[in-house]
Design an enzyme around this catalytic site. Structure first.
Site, PDB file in Angstrom:
ATOM      1  N   GLY A  54       0.826  -1.183   0.201  1.00 42.70           N
ATOM      2  CA  GLY A  54       0.033  -0.058  -0.098  1.00 42.70           C
ATOM      3  C   GLY A  54       0.891   1.181   0.021  1.00 42.70           C
ATOM      4  O   GLY A  54       1.959   1.130   0.420  1.00 42.70           O
ATOM      5  N   GLN A  59       3.561   9.643   0.833  1.00 45.90           N
ATOM      6  CA  GLN A  59       4.691   8.797   1.181  1.00 45.90           C
ATOM      7  C   GLN A  59       5.598   8.870  -0.438  1.00 45.90           C
ATOM      8  O   GLN A  59       6.924   8.686  -0.267  1.00 45.90           O
ATOM      9  CB  GLN A  59       4.315   7.546   1.143  1.00 45.90           C
ATOM     10  N   CYS A 103       5.932  -0.120   7.499  1.00 45.29           N
ATOM     11  CA  CYS A 103       5.742   0.959   6.570  1.00 45.29           C
ATOM     12  C   CYS A 103       6.892   1.330   5.905  1.00 45.29           C
ATOM     13  O   CYS A 103       8.034   1.247   6.537  1.00 45.29           O
ATOM     14  CB  CYS A 103       5.206   2.298   7.410  1.00 45.29           C
ATOM     15  N   LEU A 104       6.765   1.659   4.575  1.00 46.33           N
ATOM     16  CA  LEU A 104       7.755   1.838   3.670  1.00 46.33           C
ATOM     17  C   LEU A 104       8.707   3.249   4.131  1.00 46.33           C
ATOM     18  O   LEU A 104       9.842   3.264   3.901  1.00 46.33           O
ATOM     19  CB  LEU A 104       7.314   2.123   2.297  1.00 46.33           C
ATOM     20  N   HIS A 145      -4.266   1.658   7.540  1.00 46.21           N
ATOM     21  CA  HIS A 145      -3.097   2.218   7.690  1.00 46.21           C
ATOM     22  C   HIS A 145      -2.669   3.391   6.864  1.00 46.21           C
ATOM     23  O   HIS A 145      -2.417   4.207   7.090  1.00 46.21           O
ATOM     24  CB  HIS A 145      -1.892   0.991   7.380  1.00 46.21           C
ATOM     25  N   GLU A 146      -3.183   3.104   5.497  1.00 48.61           N
ATOM     26  CA  GLU A 146      -3.114   4.359   4.504  1.00 48.61           C
ATOM     27  C   GLU A 146      -4.074   5.216   4.888  1.00 48.61           C
ATOM     28  O   GLU A 146      -3.448   6.604   4.416  1.00 48.61           O
ATOM     29  CB  GLU A 146      -3.537   3.760   3.006  1.00 48.61           C
ATOM     30  N   HIS A 149      -2.187   7.449   7.205  1.00 51.68           N
ATOM     31  CA  HIS A 149      -1.280   8.346   6.486  1.00 51.68           C
ATOM     32  C   HIS A 149      -1.853   9.663   5.844  1.00 51.68           C
ATOM     33  O   HIS A 149      -1.422  10.634   6.002  1.00 51.68           O
ATOM     34  CB  HIS A 149      -0.621   7.703   5.107  1.00 51.68           C
TER      35      HIS A 149
HETATM   36 NI    NI Z   1       3.008   3.259   5.530  1.00 50.97          NI
END
Ligand code: NI
Length: 175
Positions: A54, A59, A103-104, A145-146, A149
């Site tokens: 995701g 991001q 998370c990236l 989660h997204e 963000h």
């Molecule tokens: Ni994330």
């Protein structure tokens, strides 16, 4: 269900925890133009290049309310989709799942976060047409989660102070 926008984009660098754009609420999309299409395509490629499931627009440094997912639900059904201006809906009766989350933008570590095991988002696509993404398992976690963000929240914000410090120190050893 494939999303035609999941091909043809260009990967952009992933924004790391600490960059202001990750810690502020993203803005509603009001212009549905070619630039938005390019953004979504690039988000998919950025997510794939980083091996994510995701990705939210902030991001890759763009403070708009858009995210993409390519993520399995709890029956291993893969959902590939983008959503613009999503609203998160959680079930009344919440069964929590405390699987590990990563998370990236906080690369490397993961940590358990208790979240409802079902979730739905409603929003629109790049053409302004209604979109609903609903799921269980990893997909439910990913939708939450997204959505976080886009509200300027990173999953580490949901951890205890001690665990947050541990995770951030593992991800950013020099910091
Ligand atoms: Ni994330």
């Amino acid at each position: 269900m494939p999303d035609p926008l999941s091909e043809g984009g260009t990967a952009r660098p992933i924004t790391m925890h600490g960059e202001p754009v990750l810690h502020a609420r993203c803005s509603e999309v009001t212009v549905f133009d070619d630039e938005l299409v390019t953004l979504v395509k690039d988000m998919y490629q950025s997510m794939y290049a980083a091996n994510g499931v995701g990705l939210a627009a902030n991001q890759i440094g763009v403070g708009l309310r858009v995210f993409v997912v390519d993520c399995p639900d709890d029956e291993d059904e893969r959902v590939v989709a983008h959503v613009v201006n999503p609203t998160l809906e959680l079930p009344q009766e919440r069964e929590l799942d405390d699987s590990a989350e990563g998370c990236l933008s906080v690369p490397g570590p993961s940590s358990p976060v208790a979240r409802p095991n079902r979730a739905r988002v409603r929003g629109v696509d790049v053409h302004g047409e209604p979109v609903v993404i609903e799921g269980t398992g990893t997909l439910a976690r990913c939708l939450q989660h997204e959505s976080d963000h886009l509200d300027g929240m990173v999953y580490v914000d949901r951890l205890s102070t001690k665990e947050r410090k541990r995770v951030l120190a593992e991800a950013f050893p020099a910091a």
